[in-house]
Scaffold this motif. Structure first.
Motif, short mmCIF file in Angstrom:
data_model
loop_
_atom_site.label_atom_id
_atom_site.label_comp_id
_atom_site.label_asym_id
_atom_site.label_seq_id
_atom_site.Cartn_x
_atom_site.Cartn_y
_atom_site.Cartn_z
N VAL A 1 -16.35 -5.11 -19.17
CA VAL A 1 -16.45 -6.38 -18.83
C VAL A 1 -16.56 -7.96 -19.25
N LEU A 2 -15.27 -8.57 -18.70
CA LEU A 2 -14.66 -9.84 -18.44
C LEU A 2 -15.21 -10.70 -17.78
N ASP A 3 -16.10 -12.02 -17.80
CA ASP A 3 -16.96 -12.87 -17.49
C ASP A 3 -16.50 -13.75 -17.97
N LEU A 4 -15.63 -14.38 -17.16
CA LEU A 4 -14.82 -16.11 -17.01
C LEU A 4 -16.10 -16.86 -17.79
N ASP A 5 -17.44 -16.90 -16.73
CA ASP A 5 -17.71 -17.95 -17.48
C ASP A 5 -17.48 -17.79 -19.27
N ALA A 6 -18.12 -17.34 -19.87
CA ALA A 6 -18.32 -16.68 -20.79
C ALA A 6 -17.20 -17.32 -21.64
N ILE A 7 -16.02 -16.69 -20.97
CA ILE A 7 -15.24 -16.88 -21.58
C ILE A 7 -14.16 -18.47 -21.60
N TYR A 8 -14.54 -19.31 -21.15
CA TYR A 8 -14.36 -20.94 -20.85
C TYR A 8 -15.66 -21.81 -21.66
N HIS A 9 -16.83 -20.53 -21.52
CA HIS A 9 -17.02 -21.59 -23.43
C HIS A 9 -16.97 -20.79 -24.72
N GLU A 10 -16.55 -19.54 -24.57
CA GLU A 10 -15.99 -19.51 -25.85
C GLU A 10 -14.96 -20.61 -26.48
N LEU A 11 -13.80 -20.50 -24.94
CA LEU A 11 -12.39 -21.00 -25.64
C LEU A 11 -12.95 -22.88 -26.13
N LEU A 12 -14.07 -22.88 -25.20
CA LEU A 12 -14.15 -24.57 -25.73
C LEU A 12 -14.56 -24.52 -27.06
N LYS A 13 -14.72 -23.29 -27.90
CA LYS A 13 -15.33 -23.07 -29.33
C LYS A 13 -13.95 -23.13 -30.45
N THR A 14 -13.54 -22.45 -29.31
CA THR A 14 -11.65 -22.01 -30.44
C THR A 14 -10.50 -22.45 -30.20
N SER A 15 -10.36 -22.59 -28.47
CA SER A 15 -8.71 -23.40 -28.62
C SER A 15 -8.42 -24.53 -28.92
N LYS A 16 -8.33 -24.87 -29.61
CA LYS A 16 -7.37 -26.25 -29.55
C LYS A 16 -6.71 -27.23 -28.87
N ALA A 17 -6.18 -25.54 -28.53
CA ALA A 17 -4.94 -26.24 -27.14
C ALA A 17 -5.44 -27.04 -25.53
#
Length: 204
Positions: A28-44
């Motif tokens: 399962v790919l939860d796009l809302d969860a992915i967004y919140h993960e990226l806010l913590k891991t993606s400097k870009a």
């Protein structure tokens, strides 16, 4: 691997449907969860948000309230936000889909309330709407999020109606059953039809 898009308004029972896909060996790919993960891991992503919305990044973290005050009062700003975040979310989603293919998974589910917008439908082999009566959703939201009936109805009124999701998807799972188990059985019947046999997950 079949890619199944799952969508529907909040409180409809999408979690039950997604659990049925996981039971059959899918991810399962939860796009809302992915967004919140990226806010913590993606400097870009953080840099892109900082460049477009100065003052919303504080000590490397997003100030959601500050961002909300900007985008909810300016449609152009909101469109820019969606464009920026969408680019990074879809990139990460595509990476995870490819990883699932390499692992030989039989299915991947994309969980997104805005599934029927933008490029997302093109990434799905089939789409499923999960809906439920408004009063049922109100009770679930009140219990799940510990909120008042008034606030639950306010949240629901801000979303698109059931018919939008049902008419826009290939399949509609209407959660109108008296028990969760009944709805789960209907979901299992659908995904047994959609996902190749012999791939059910095992508890090891």
């Amino acid at each position: 691997m079949i890619v199944i898009g799952i969508t529907g308004p909040t409180g409809s029972g999408k979690t039950t449907a997604l659990q049925c896909i996981e039971k059959r060996g899918g991810c399962v790919l939860d796009l809302d969860a992915i967004y919140h993960e990226l806010l913590k891991t993606s400097k870009a992503l953080i840099q892109a948000l900082d460049a477009r919305f100065p003052g919303t990044i504080v000590n490397g973290e997003l100030d959601r309230k500050a961002l909300g005050r900007i985008v909810f009062a300016d449609k152009e700003a909101l469109a820019d936000l969606n464009a920026i975040t969408g680019r990074y979310i879809l990139g990460e989603m595509d990476r995870r889909l490819e990883d699932a293919r390499e692992k030989g998974l039989p299915a991947a589910a994309i969980d997104a309330i805005n599934l029927l917008e933008g490029d997302l439908p093109e990434r799905c082999d089939v789409t499923v709407a999960v809906t439920a009566p408004v009063d049922t959703r109100v009770k679930r939201l009140m219990a799940r999020d510990n909120i008042s009936e008034e606030y639950a109805r306010l949240r629901i009124s801000a979303q698109k109606p059931n018919e939008f999701f049902e008419q826009g998807c290939d399949y509609a799972q209407k959660n109108e059953y008296s028990t969760k188990e009944e709805f789960k059985c209907r979901c299992e019947e659908l995904f047994e039809h959609l996902i190749p046999a012999g791939k059910e997950a095992t508890n090891t």
